[in-house]
Structures are given as C-alpha cells and as structure tokens.
Design a protein around this motif. Structure first.
Motif, short mmCIF file in Angstrom:
data_model
loop_
_atom_site.label_atom_id
_atom_site.label_comp_id
_atom_site.label_asym_id
_atom_site.label_seq_id
_atom_site.Cartn_x
_atom_site.Cartn_y
_atom_site.Cartn_z
N VAL A 1 115.93 -5.87 98.17
CA VAL A 1 115.06 -4.73 98.47
C VAL A 1 115.81 -3.67 99.28
O VAL A 1 115.71 -2.47 99.00
CB VAL A 1 113.80 -5.21 99.24
N SER B 1 114.93 0.58 99.72
CA SER B 1 113.58 0.50 100.29
C SER B 1 113.65 -0.19 101.65
O SER B 1 113.24 -1.35 101.81
CB SER B 1 112.65 -0.27 99.33
N PHE C 1 112.16 0.37 104.60
CA PHE C 1 110.91 0.06 105.30
C PHE C 1 110.28 -1.21 104.74
O PHE C 1 109.92 -2.13 105.48
CB PHE C 1 109.93 1.23 105.17
N ILE C 2 110.16 -1.28 103.40
CA ILE C 2 109.59 -2.47 102.77
C ILE C 2 110.45 -3.69 103.06
O ILE C 2 109.93 -4.79 103.33
CB ILE C 2 109.46 -2.27 101.25
N GLY C 3 111.76 -3.51 103.04
CA GLY C 3 112.66 -4.62 103.29
C GLY C 3 112.47 -5.22 104.67
O GLY C 3 112.38 -6.45 104.83
N VAL D 1 109.80 -4.82 106.64
CA VAL D 1 108.45 -5.39 106.72
C VAL D 1 108.48 -6.82 106.19
O VAL D 1 107.89 -7.74 106.79
CB VAL D 1 107.43 -4.54 105.94
N LEU D 2 109.16 -7.02 105.06
CA LEU D 2 109.32 -8.37 104.49
C LEU D 2 110.03 -9.29 105.47
O LEU D 2 109.59 -10.43 105.71
CB LEU D 2 110.09 -8.27 103.18
N THR E 1 107.76 -10.02 108.63
CA THR E 1 106.55 -10.78 108.29
C THR E 1 106.87 -12.23 107.98
O THR E 1 106.27 -13.15 108.55
CB THR E 1 105.83 -10.14 107.09
#
Length: 223
Positions: free
Chosen positions: A106, A111, A113-115, A117-118, A121
């Motif tokens: 990711v 990406s 931000f998404i990376g 967040v993953l 989390t």
C-alpha cells in the motif's frame, strides 16, 4: 550516457526513496508491535527483522512493477519459489508476515495515509488480542508405554499434580505392536515444572519416549 542517466536523481527517484523511508517507519512500528505483543514469550529475532524490512522491500519493488504486467508476473514467479517447511511456530506469524507485506504494498503505491492507518490499526489489535485475550494453553503430550501396561489410569496421579486437565487424544501402536503411544490433550498448571513432570512419567513408563509439544506447528515461509 544510459549508465550516467541511471544514477541521476529524478522526481520519480525521490518518490521511491520517500516510499522506502515510509516503509522503514511502517516496518519499525510493525516489528515493535510484535515485540510488545510477545513480551515475556519466546519469539524469533529473525522473524522480527523480517517484518521490519519486508515493508521496505515491498515499497521499493511496487513502483517498478505497478504499471507493467510482465514485471508483475515475474514477481509472482519469485514468490512462487518461496519454500515452506514445517517447524514449531504460530499461525499468527503467517498472518503478521502477510500484514507486513500488505503494508509495504500500500505504501509503495503511494497511499501513505491508508498504509499507516492499516499499520496502526492491525498493530494495536494484535497487541490487545495477544496480551489480553487469555485462552487455555493446551499442549499435546505423547507417552510411549510397553504393550502390557494398562494406560487407563496409570498416570492420573501425576497428571493431577501438574495439569489443570487432560484428555486422551488418540492411541496407536508402534514397533510391530510391542509399544503403544498415547497422545493426550493437556493444560499445564501455571507453576508446572515440566522437567519434574516428565521425570516422574519416565519412571512410570520404563524410560520410553515422552514428547510434549504445541498443537500449532504450522507451515511458515522460509526465503
């Protein structure tokens, strides 16, 4: 000239280097989460290094193959060469390897931000589930006995001393029927002295083989 051009720093090169840095940060967070989750337990330092560097590698590779089908298929071929062997391990380690690779993928696609967040989390959930979700610590105890020994209640007094509970898993013969191997599901007491238990069992079974193992022996990737 082509060789010199290969060493020139372009905007694309800077983007890949930045992805590499983000992958390293993500890998450090992932590795730290694994260490915290397994605090007080045995774990492989080699595995920690693997999940630390895997996102970096993925973050570098992905920009080069993202728009080229042939290169993508080549990478799939490389992963197909990964060997699997059975060693004492934990199924969650396989999940964690996939998690580190997915985070690097990711991030490599830009990406960020998404990376992250993953990364945050899954790392937090992994720590919470591993540290605070207590489950029974079941193991498999295999005891070999001679064919003339009645195994039904012969070890019960020793089991009551060292185990919370036990149950017969299966019984099989070996050595042309002259020996029996009884497998038990066992849950040791918190203060169980494993060596002392095995020593007492050895005096009862005539010093034949005794094996105590975890039920989670899994196939884990070995590069």
């Amino acid at each position: 000239m082509d060789i010199i051009a290969g060493f020139m720093i372009t905007d694309e090169t800077m983007s890949i280097l930045f992805s590499m840095l983000m992958g390293l940060i993500a890998g450090a967070i992932i590795a730290a989460g694994y260490v915290v989750a397994n605090n007080g337990k045995k774990f492989s330092k080699n595995f920690v290094i693997t999940v630390l560097l895997l996102p970096v590698i993925m973050a570098i590779i992905i920009p080069f193959i993202a728009t080229d089908l042939k290169k993508t298929l080549s990478l799939a071929g490389v992963f197909a060469l990964v060997r699997f062997r059975s060693i004492p391990g934990d199924s969650k380690d396989i999940l964690y390897t996939f998690f580190a690779a997915a985070a690097g993928l990711v991030i490599g696609l830009g990406s960020y931000f998404i990376g992250f967040v993953l990364v945050f989390t899954v790392s937090v959930l992994f720590v919470l589930f591993t540290r605070f979700w207590k489950v029974s610590d079941k193991q498999i105890l295999k005891i070999t006995i001679p064919e003339d020994m009645n195994y039904k209640d012969v070890f019960d007094d020793i089991f009551d001393k060292y185990l919370v509970k036990h149950a017969v898993k299966n019984v099989k013969t070996s050595n042309m029927g002259t020996l029996f191997t009884i497998s038990y599901w066992v849950e040791p007491k918190r203060d169980c002295d494993t060596k002392a238990m095995i020593d007492e069992l050895r005096t009862r079974n005539g010093n034949l083989n005794i094996i105590l193992e975890n039920p989670d022996d899994q196939l884990v990737p070995v590069l």
